[in-house]
Design a protein around this motif. Structure first.
Motif, PDB file in Angstrom:
ATOM      1  N   GLY A   1       0.786  -1.228   0.000  1.00 45.94           N
ATOM      2  CA  GLY A   1       0.000   0.000   0.000  1.00 45.94           C
ATOM      3  C   GLY A   1       0.814   1.271   0.000  1.00 45.94           C
ATOM      4  O   GLY A   1       0.265   2.341   0.286  1.00 45.94           O
ATOM      5  N   ARG A   2       2.092   1.189  -0.329  1.00 43.36           N
ATOM      6  CA  ARG A   2       2.959   2.364  -0.270  1.00 43.36           C
ATOM      7  C   ARG A   2       2.497   3.462  -1.232  1.00 43.36           C
ATOM      8  O   ARG A   2       2.347   4.621  -0.837  1.00 43.36           O
ATOM      9  CB  ARG A   2       4.399   1.965  -0.600  1.00 43.36           C
ATOM     10  N   ASP A   3       2.259   3.109  -2.481  1.00 43.50           N
ATOM     11  CA  ASP A   3       1.876   4.110  -3.472  1.00 43.50           C
ATOM     12  C   ASP A   3       0.499   4.696  -3.175  1.00 43.50           C
ATOM     13  O   ASP A   3       0.277   5.900  -3.340  1.00 43.50           O
ATOM     14  CB  ASP A   3       1.887   3.488  -4.868  1.00 43.50           C
ATOM     15  N   SER A   4      -0.436   3.839  -2.731  1.00 38.92           N
ATOM     16  CA  SER A   4      -1.780   4.340  -2.408  1.00 38.92           C
ATOM     17  C   SER A   4      -1.735   5.305  -1.227  1.00 38.92           C
ATOM     18  O   SER A   4      -2.396   6.349  -1.227  1.00 38.92           O
ATOM     19  CB  SER A   4      -2.713   3.170  -2.097  1.00 38.92           C
ATOM     20  N   LEU A   5      -0.941   4.971  -0.218  1.00 37.70           N
ATOM     21  CA  LEU A   5      -0.817   5.844   0.946  1.00 37.70           C
ATOM     22  C   LEU A   5      -0.163   7.165   0.574  1.00 37.70           C
ATOM     23  O   LEU A   5      -0.562   8.228   1.076  1.00 37.70           O
ATOM     24  CB  LEU A   5      -0.009   5.141   2.038  1.00 37.70           C
ATOM     25  N   PHE A   6       0.801   7.116  -0.330  1.00 34.44           N
ATOM     26  CA  PHE A   6       1.445   8.356  -0.761  1.00 34.44           C
ATOM     27  C   PHE A   6       0.459   9.246  -1.520  1.00 34.44           C
ATOM     28  O   PHE A   6       0.485  10.483  -1.375  1.00 34.44           O
ATOM     29  CB  PHE A   6       2.653   8.039  -1.644  1.00 34.44           C
ATOM     30  N   LEU A   7      -0.422   8.638  -2.320  1.00 35.65           N
ATOM     31  CA  LEU A   7      -1.443   9.421  -3.007  1.00 35.65           C
ATOM     32  C   LEU A   7      -2.403  10.072  -2.015  1.00 35.65           C
ATOM     33  O   LEU A   7      -2.866  11.202  -2.239  1.00 35.65           O
ATOM     34  CB  LEU A   7      -2.213   8.530  -3.983  1.00 35.65           C
ATOM     35  N   VAL A   8      -2.710   9.369  -0.924  1.00 34.79           N
ATOM     36  CA  VAL A   8      -3.561   9.958   0.105  1.00 34.79           C
ATOM     37  C   VAL A   8      -2.874  11.173   0.729  1.00 34.79           C
ATOM     38  O   VAL A   8      -3.503  12.211   0.974  1.00 34.79           O
ATOM     39  CB  VAL A   8      -3.906   8.910   1.179  1.00 34.79           C
ATOM     40  N   VAL A   9      -1.573  11.061   0.987  1.00 35.34           N
ATOM     41  CA  VAL A   9      -0.813  12.181   1.549  1.00 35.34           C
ATOM     42  C   VAL A   9      -0.845  13.374   0.598  1.00 35.34           C
ATOM     43  O   VAL A   9      -1.068  14.521   1.013  1.00 35.34           O
ATOM     44  CB  VAL A   9       0.635  11.754   1.843  1.00 35.34           C
ATOM     45  N   LEU A  10      -0.634  13.119  -0.688  1.00 36.26           N
ATOM     46  CA  LEU A  10      -0.685  14.209  -1.661  1.00 36.26           C
ATOM     47  C   LEU A  10      -2.092  14.797  -1.762  1.00 36.26           C
ATOM     48  O   LEU A  10      -2.262  15.996  -1.991  1.00 36.26           O
ATOM     49  CB  LEU A  10      -0.233  13.710  -3.034  1.00 36.26           C
ATOM     50  N   GLY A  11      -3.108  13.951  -1.593  1.00 36.09           N
ATOM     51  CA  GLY A  11      -4.484  14.429  -1.672  1.00 36.09           C
ATOM     52  C   GLY A  11      -4.823  15.426  -0.588  1.00 36.09           C
ATOM     53  O   GLY A  11      -5.668  16.313  -0.793  1.00 36.09           O
ATOM     54  N   THR A  12      -4.174  15.306   0.569  1.00 35.21           N
ATOM     55  CA  THR A  12      -4.450  16.266   1.642  1.00 35.21           C
ATOM     56  C   THR A  12      -4.007  17.678   1.284  1.00 35.21           C
ATOM     57  O   THR A  12      -4.523  18.654   1.834  1.00 35.21           O
ATOM     58  CB  THR A  12      -3.734  15.841   2.939  1.00 35.21           C
ATOM     59  N   ALA A  13      -3.055  17.794   0.337  1.00 37.44           N
ATOM     60  CA  ALA A  13      -2.606  19.125  -0.086  1.00 37.44           C
ATOM     61  C   ALA A  13      -3.664  19.846  -0.906  1.00 37.44           C
ATOM     62  O   ALA A  13      -3.592  21.072  -1.068  1.00 37.44           O
ATOM     63  CB  ALA A  13      -1.312  19.012  -0.887  1.00 37.44           C
ATOM     64  N   MET A  14      -4.636  19.102  -1.441  1.00 41.32           N
ATOM     65  CA  MET A  14      -5.682  19.716  -2.259  1.00 41.32           C
ATOM     66  C   MET A  14      -6.843  20.253  -1.429  1.00 41.32           C
ATOM     67  O   MET A  14      -7.738  20.900  -1.967  1.00 41.32           O
ATOM     68  CB  MET A  14      -6.210  18.694  -3.269  1.00 41.32           C
ATOM     69  N   VAL A  15      -6.845  19.979  -0.130  1.00 43.18           N
ATOM     70  CA  VAL A  15      -7.922  20.446   0.741  1.00 43.18           C
ATOM     71  C   VAL A  15      -7.588  21.864   1.202  1.00 43.18           C
ATOM     72  O   VAL A  15      -6.537  22.093   1.815  1.00 43.18           O
ATOM     73  CB  VAL A  15      -8.101  19.523   1.961  1.00 43.18           C
ATOM     74  N   PRO A  16      -8.442  22.846   0.927  1.00 41.32           N
ATOM     75  CA  PRO A  16      -8.154  24.221   1.363  1.00 41.32           C
ATOM     76  C   PRO A  16      -8.049  24.318   2.890  1.00 41.32           C
ATOM     77  O   PRO A  16      -8.783  23.648   3.623  1.00 41.32           O
ATOM     78  CB  PRO A  16      -9.360  25.021   0.842  1.00 41.32           C
ATOM     79  N   THR A  17      -7.134  25.140   3.339  1.00 37.74           N
ATOM     80  CA  THR A  17      -6.939  25.305   4.783  1.00 37.74           C
ATOM     81  C   THR A  17      -8.203  25.825   5.462  1.00 37.74           C
ATOM     82  O   THR A  17      -8.552  25.395   6.568  1.00 37.74           O
ATOM     83  CB  THR A  17      -5.775  26.280   5.035  1.00 37.74           C
ATOM     84  N   GLN A  18      -8.903  26.730   4.797  1.00 37.51           N
ATOM     85  CA  GLN A  18     -10.097  27.337   5.391  1.00 37.51           C
ATOM     86  C   GLN A  18     -11.203  26.307   5.626  1.00 37.51           C
ATOM     87  O   GLN A  18     -12.053  26.502   6.487  1.00 37.51           O
ATOM     88  CB  GLN A  18     -10.630  28.453   4.483  1.00 37.51           C
ATOM     89  N   LEU A  19     -11.171  25.201   4.856  1.00 40.06           N
ATOM     90  CA  LEU A  19     -12.220  24.194   4.993  1.00 40.06           C
ATOM     91  C   LEU A  19     -12.144  23.464   6.330  1.00 40.06           C
ATOM     92  O   LEU A  19     -13.154  22.998   6.852  1.00 40.06           O
ATOM     93  CB  LEU A  19     -12.120  23.184   3.842  1.00 40.06           C
ATOM     94  N   GLY A  20     -10.953  23.383   6.898  1.00 37.22           N
ATOM     95  CA  GLY A  20     -10.803  22.656   8.144  1.00 37.22           C
ATOM     96  C   GLY A  20     -10.713  23.531   9.376  1.00 37.22           C
ATOM     97  O   GLY A  20     -10.442  23.019  10.475  1.00 37.22           O
ATOM     98  N   VAL A  21     -10.936  24.831   9.218  1.00 38.68           N
ATOM     99  CA  VAL A  21     -10.774  25.743  10.348  1.00 38.68           C
ATOM    100  C   VAL A  21     -11.796  25.463  11.437  1.00 38.68           C
ATOM    101  O   VAL A  21     -11.455  25.361  12.629  1.00 38.68           O
ATOM    102  CB  VAL A  21     -10.870  27.202   9.866  1.00 38.68           C
ATOM    103  N   ILE A  22     -13.067  25.302  11.075  1.00 41.37           N
ATOM    104  CA  ILE A  22     -14.121  25.130  12.079  1.00 41.37           C
ATOM    105  C   ILE A  22     -13.959  23.820  12.856  1.00 41.37           C
ATOM    106  O   ILE A  22     -13.943  23.836  14.088  1.00 41.37           O
ATOM    107  CB  ILE A  22     -15.512  25.228  11.425  1.00 41.37           C
ATOM    108  N   PRO A  23     -13.810  22.655  12.183  1.00 39.93           N
ATOM    109  CA  PRO A  23     -13.607  21.426  12.974  1.00 39.93           C
ATOM    110  C   PRO A  23     -12.309  21.446  13.776  1.00 39.93           C
ATOM    111  O   PRO A  23     -12.262  20.912  14.893  1.00 39.93           O
ATOM    112  CB  PRO A  23     -13.598  20.309  11.918  1.00 39.93           C
ATOM    113  N   LEU A  24     -11.255  22.068  13.221  1.00 45.04           N
ATOM    114  CA  LEU A  24      -9.994  22.138  13.961  1.00 45.04           C
ATOM    115  C   LEU A  24     -10.138  23.036  15.181  1.00 45.04           C
ATOM    116  O   LEU A  24      -9.596  22.724  16.257  1.00 45.04           O
ATOM    117  CB  LEU A  24      -8.890  22.666  13.043  1.00 45.04           C
ATOM    118  N   TYR A  25     -10.870  24.139  15.048  1.00 47.12           N
ATOM    119  CA  TYR A  25     -11.109  25.016  16.192  1.00 47.12           C
ATOM    120  C   TYR A  25     -11.922  24.291  17.269  1.00 47.12           C
ATOM    121  O   TYR A  25     -11.639  24.436  18.468  1.00 47.12           O
ATOM    122  CB  TYR A  25     -11.838  26.275  15.736  1.00 47.12           C
TER     123      TYR A  25
END
Length: 274
Positions: A101-125
């Motif tokens: 699962g190395r390549d699949s996991l790496f794609l998941v890591v790269l996918g997190t870069a596509m999530v805007p920071t502002q989208l996670g502000v409320i749950p993170l707060y």
């Protein structure tokens, strides 16, 4: 003859680009050394004034700038060190270790870069509030202890500079995975790790959005939050604000000078390989 003609033109162009890059910082220093009347002059001054010490003193009298510098240094240093260590370990694993699962996991890591920071502000707060971390520095440090850019950057570095032959030789000699990483992997990617540390430190030092949300600007400000306090109000004192900005940029310049050899080495190594 052709090289003789293009040489001076190239150096002249580079000097012009350097001057255009440095001039905004220099002009900020000019305004910081004068009073606000300088903004009304028809011809912008190019010589520093005599109010720099007075403006710097007013910065520390207006806000607790020493505390802001200390907080920003703690946050930026912790985030930079963590991203270098964890990013290098993860990059080495993705580049030179074989696991399911190395390549699949790496794609998941790269996918997190596509999530805007502002989208996670409320749950993170909400998470920071549940942990009772509001107003504390760990609320700024922990969410960015490792990022997808650090993993991607160090994976590429390991693929380019760490040959499989050295890893196999280390395993034959009886080295564990961590010893192989420490004695073979990390020395090879040290210049790229320095570049990553510089970029990460600068990003964390200049971060304004998340610290403004999760920190109390009166009790635990960072440098950028303190600068926003200097710029707030009906009347903006640009000399005061730019005096604070001139102080705030000094640690980043000092870090670049300290790591300049490693940074240039990492950039030149990538350029030669490219």
């Amino acid at each position: 003859m052709k090289n003789a003609k293009t040489g001076p033109l190239l150096y002249g162009f580079l000097v012009a680009v350097l001057a255009a890059s440095i001039f905004p910082l220099y002009y900020s220093f000019i305004v910081a050394s004068k009073d606000n009347s300088v903004l009304g002059e028809k011809v912008p001054p190019l010589v520093p004034g005599g109010n720099l010490v007075e403006n710097i003193t007013r910065v520390f009298d207006t806000v607790d700038f020493w505390l802001a510098m200390q907080n920003s240094f703690i946050v930026a240093s912790s985030v930079a060190i963590s991203n270098v260590v964890l990013g290098t370990l993860a990059g080495f694993a993705f580049a030179r270790l074989r696991f399911k699962g190395r390549d699949s996991l790496f794609l998941v890591v790269l996918g997190t870069a596509m999530v805007p920071t502002q989208l996670g502000v409320i749950p993170l707060y909400m998470l920071m509030s549940d942990l009772d971390w509001y107003g504390t520095l760990q609320a700024v440090i922990v969410p960015v202890l490792i990022g997808s850019f650090a993993v991607f950057w160090m994976r590429q570095a390991c693929e380019e500079t760490v040959p499989f032959e050295l890893i196999e030789a280390a395993r034959v000699d009886g080295c564990s995975v961590l010893r192989t990483f420490w004695h073979v992997g990390f020395p090879a990617v040290r210049p790229q790790a320095a570049v990553l540390g510089m970029f990460t430190f600068m990003t964390a030092w200049n971060d304004f959005f998340w610290p403004l949300i999760v920190l109390d600007p009166n009790d635990s400000p960072t440098v950028q939050v303190a600068l926003s306090t200097l710029a707030s109000g009906y009347y903006t004192d640009y000399s005061l604000m730019l005096a604070g900005a001139s102080i705030a940029v000094l640690p980043v310049i000092a870090l670049f000078v300290l790591l300049s050899r490693q940074i240039v080495g990492g950039i030149m190594q990538g350029a030669v390989k490219g």
